[in-house]
Design a protein around this motif. Structure first.
Motif, PDB file in Angstrom:
ATOM      1  N   MET A   2     -11.077   7.600 -11.130  1.00 20.02           N
ATOM      2  CA  MET A   2      -9.744   7.094 -10.816  1.00 20.02           C
ATOM      3  C   MET A   2      -9.041   8.013  -9.830  1.00 20.02           C
ATOM      4  SD  MET A   2      -6.514   6.283 -13.362  1.00 20.02           S
ATOM      5  CE  MET A   2      -7.560   5.414 -14.487  1.00 20.02           C
ATOM      6  N   LEU A   3      -8.280   7.392  -8.914  1.00 22.87           N
ATOM      7  CA  LEU A   3      -7.420   8.106  -7.973  1.00 22.87           C
ATOM      8  C   LEU A   3      -6.005   7.634  -8.208  1.00 22.87           C
ATOM      9  CD1 LEU A   3      -6.776   9.832  -5.423  1.00 22.87           C
ATOM     10  CD2 LEU A   3      -7.387   7.815  -4.060  1.00 22.87           C
ATOM     11  N   VAL A   4      -5.083   8.572  -8.386  1.00 20.67           N
ATOM     12  CA  VAL A   4      -3.667   8.238  -8.582  1.00 20.67           C
ATOM     13  C   VAL A   4      -2.888   8.756  -7.382  1.00 20.67           C
ATOM     14  CG1 VAL A   4      -1.631   8.588 -10.039  1.00 20.67           C
ATOM     15  CG2 VAL A   4      -3.888   8.391 -11.092  1.00 20.67           C
ATOM     16  N   VAL A   5      -2.138   7.856  -6.755  1.00 19.92           N
ATOM     17  CA  VAL A   5      -1.290   8.224  -5.625  1.00 19.92           C
ATOM     18  C   VAL A   5       0.071   7.571  -5.783  1.00 19.92           C
ATOM     19  CG1 VAL A   5      -3.149   8.614  -3.945  1.00 19.92           C
ATOM     20  CG2 VAL A   5      -2.204   6.325  -4.208  1.00 19.92           C
ATOM     21  N   GLY A   6       1.064   8.157  -5.145  1.00 22.10           N
ATOM     22  CA  GLY A   6       2.394   7.571  -5.132  1.00 22.10           C
ATOM     23  C   GLY A   6       2.536   6.635  -3.955  1.00 22.10           C
ATOM     24  N   SER A   7       3.624   5.892  -3.953  1.00 21.54           N
ATOM     25  CA  SER A   7       3.922   4.989  -2.850  1.00 21.54           C
ATOM     26  C   SER A   7       5.312   5.316  -2.342  1.00 21.54           C
ATOM     27  CB  SER A   7       3.874   3.536  -3.332  1.00 21.54           C
ATOM     28  OG  SER A   7       4.343   2.686  -2.316  1.00 21.54           O
ATOM     29  N   HIS A   8       5.409   5.524  -1.031  1.00 20.49           N
ATOM     30  CA  HIS A   8       6.717   5.817  -0.440  1.00 20.49           C
ATOM     31  C   HIS A   8       7.580   4.572  -0.349  1.00 20.49           C
ATOM     32  CE1 HIS A   8       6.177  10.032   0.827  1.00 20.49           C
ATOM     33  NE2 HIS A   8       4.901   9.713   0.790  1.00 20.49           N
ATOM     34  N   GLY A   9       6.990   3.409  -0.518  1.00 22.31           N
ATOM     35  CA  GLY A   9       7.755   2.176  -0.487  1.00 22.31           C
ATOM     36  C   GLY A   9       8.212   1.783   0.902  1.00 22.31           C
ATOM     37  N   TYR A  10       7.435   2.163   1.930  1.00 22.30           N
ATOM     38  CA  TYR A  10       7.788   1.785   3.298  1.00 22.30           C
ATOM     39  C   TYR A  10       7.648   0.280   3.482  1.00 22.30           C
ATOM     40  CZ  TYR A  10       7.218   6.743   4.497  1.00 22.30           C
ATOM     41  OH  TYR A  10       7.327   8.107   4.561  1.00 22.30           O
ATOM     42  N   GLY A  11       8.439  -0.268   4.372  1.00 21.06           N
ATOM     43  CA  GLY A  11       8.311  -1.675   4.747  1.00 21.06           C
ATOM     44  C   GLY A  11       7.108  -1.854   5.659  1.00 21.06           C
ATOM     45  N   ALA A  12       6.834  -3.106   6.029  1.00 19.23           N
ATOM     46  CA  ALA A  12       5.645  -3.435   6.817  1.00 19.23           C
ATOM     47  C   ALA A  12       5.622  -2.720   8.169  1.00 19.23           C
ATOM     48  CB  ALA A  12       5.559  -4.947   7.008  1.00 19.23           C
ATOM     49  N   ILE A  13       6.750  -2.627   8.842  1.00 15.01           N
ATOM     50  CA  ILE A  13       6.780  -2.024  10.177  1.00 15.01           C
ATOM     51  C   ILE A  13       6.520  -0.526  10.092  1.00 15.01           C
ATOM     52  CG2 ILE A  13       8.246  -1.533  12.180  1.00 15.01           C
ATOM     53  CD1 ILE A  13       9.553  -4.289  11.664  1.00 15.01           C
ATOM     54  N   LYS A  14       7.221   0.152   9.190  1.00 16.13           N
ATOM     55  CA  LYS A  14       7.021   1.596   9.043  1.00 16.13           C
ATOM     56  C   LYS A  14       5.589   1.905   8.620  1.00 16.13           C
ATOM     57  CE  LYS A  14      10.521   4.983   8.000  1.00 16.13           C
ATOM     58  NZ  LYS A  14      11.510   5.480   7.077  1.00 16.13           N
TER      59      LYS A  14
END
Length: 166
Positions: A124-136
């Motif tokens: 398993m790999l655990v990573v966070g998400s910055h929550g950027y929109g599609a363009i970013k």
């Protein structure tokens, strides 16, 4: 930056790689994984490998030409300090983990994390998400998207809940 040698987990223990950087999102993901997979006082099924990627100084500044060589040692020192600070913070959060390894590896985070999965034979790999929109995301590239498509294991992308303004 020296990296600890990869070693196999004890028999019967699976390996989880957690990717961290200096963002709140990545530390939220690490804390979430600790809360759900490493509860205090419970048997731990996973060996935890916490990995941070340290970009090279040249790639971080993207400079070529006169004066660039003068700046590189300062940028390199700053990147090294940041990586050490990230690892120290992760070590503090992982105090209850009985089998943990911490690595700071030079390179692009996408490649560093996928290579860590292979090197440690992680389940398993655990990573966070910055929550950027599609363009970013299209401009910057998404480490979590890349890992979801290229890591040879289960990838858990942990999103930090949005803070609602009152």
């Amino acid at each position: 930056m020296a990296e600890e040698a990869a070693s196999a987990p004890p028999p019967g223990k699976m390996t989880m790689v957690a990717g961290v950087d200096d963002s709140d999102h990545s530390f939220y993901a690490l804390q979430w994984a600790l809360q759900h997979f490493f509860p205090p006082g419970q048997p731990q099924q996973y060996r935890l490998v916490v990995v941070t990627a340290k970009p090279s100084a040249a790639s971080a500044i993207g400079l070529a030409g006169p004066g660039a060589a003068d700046v590189l040692p300062y940028v390199e020192a700053d990147l090294k300090k940041t990586a050490l600070r990230v690892i120290d913070k992760a070590k503090g959060l992982c105090a209850q983990v009985s089998d943990a390894v911490f690595e700071a590896v030079e390179g692009d985070a996408r490649d560093v994390l996928c290579e860590a999965v292979e090197r440690h034979h992680a389940e398993m790999l655990v990573v966070g998400s910055h929550g950027y929109g599609a363009i970013k995301r299209a401009v910057l590239g998404s480490v979590s998207d890349y890992c979801a498509h290229h890591a040879h294991c289960t990838v858990m992308i942990v999103k930090k809940p949005k803070q609602h303004k009152h």
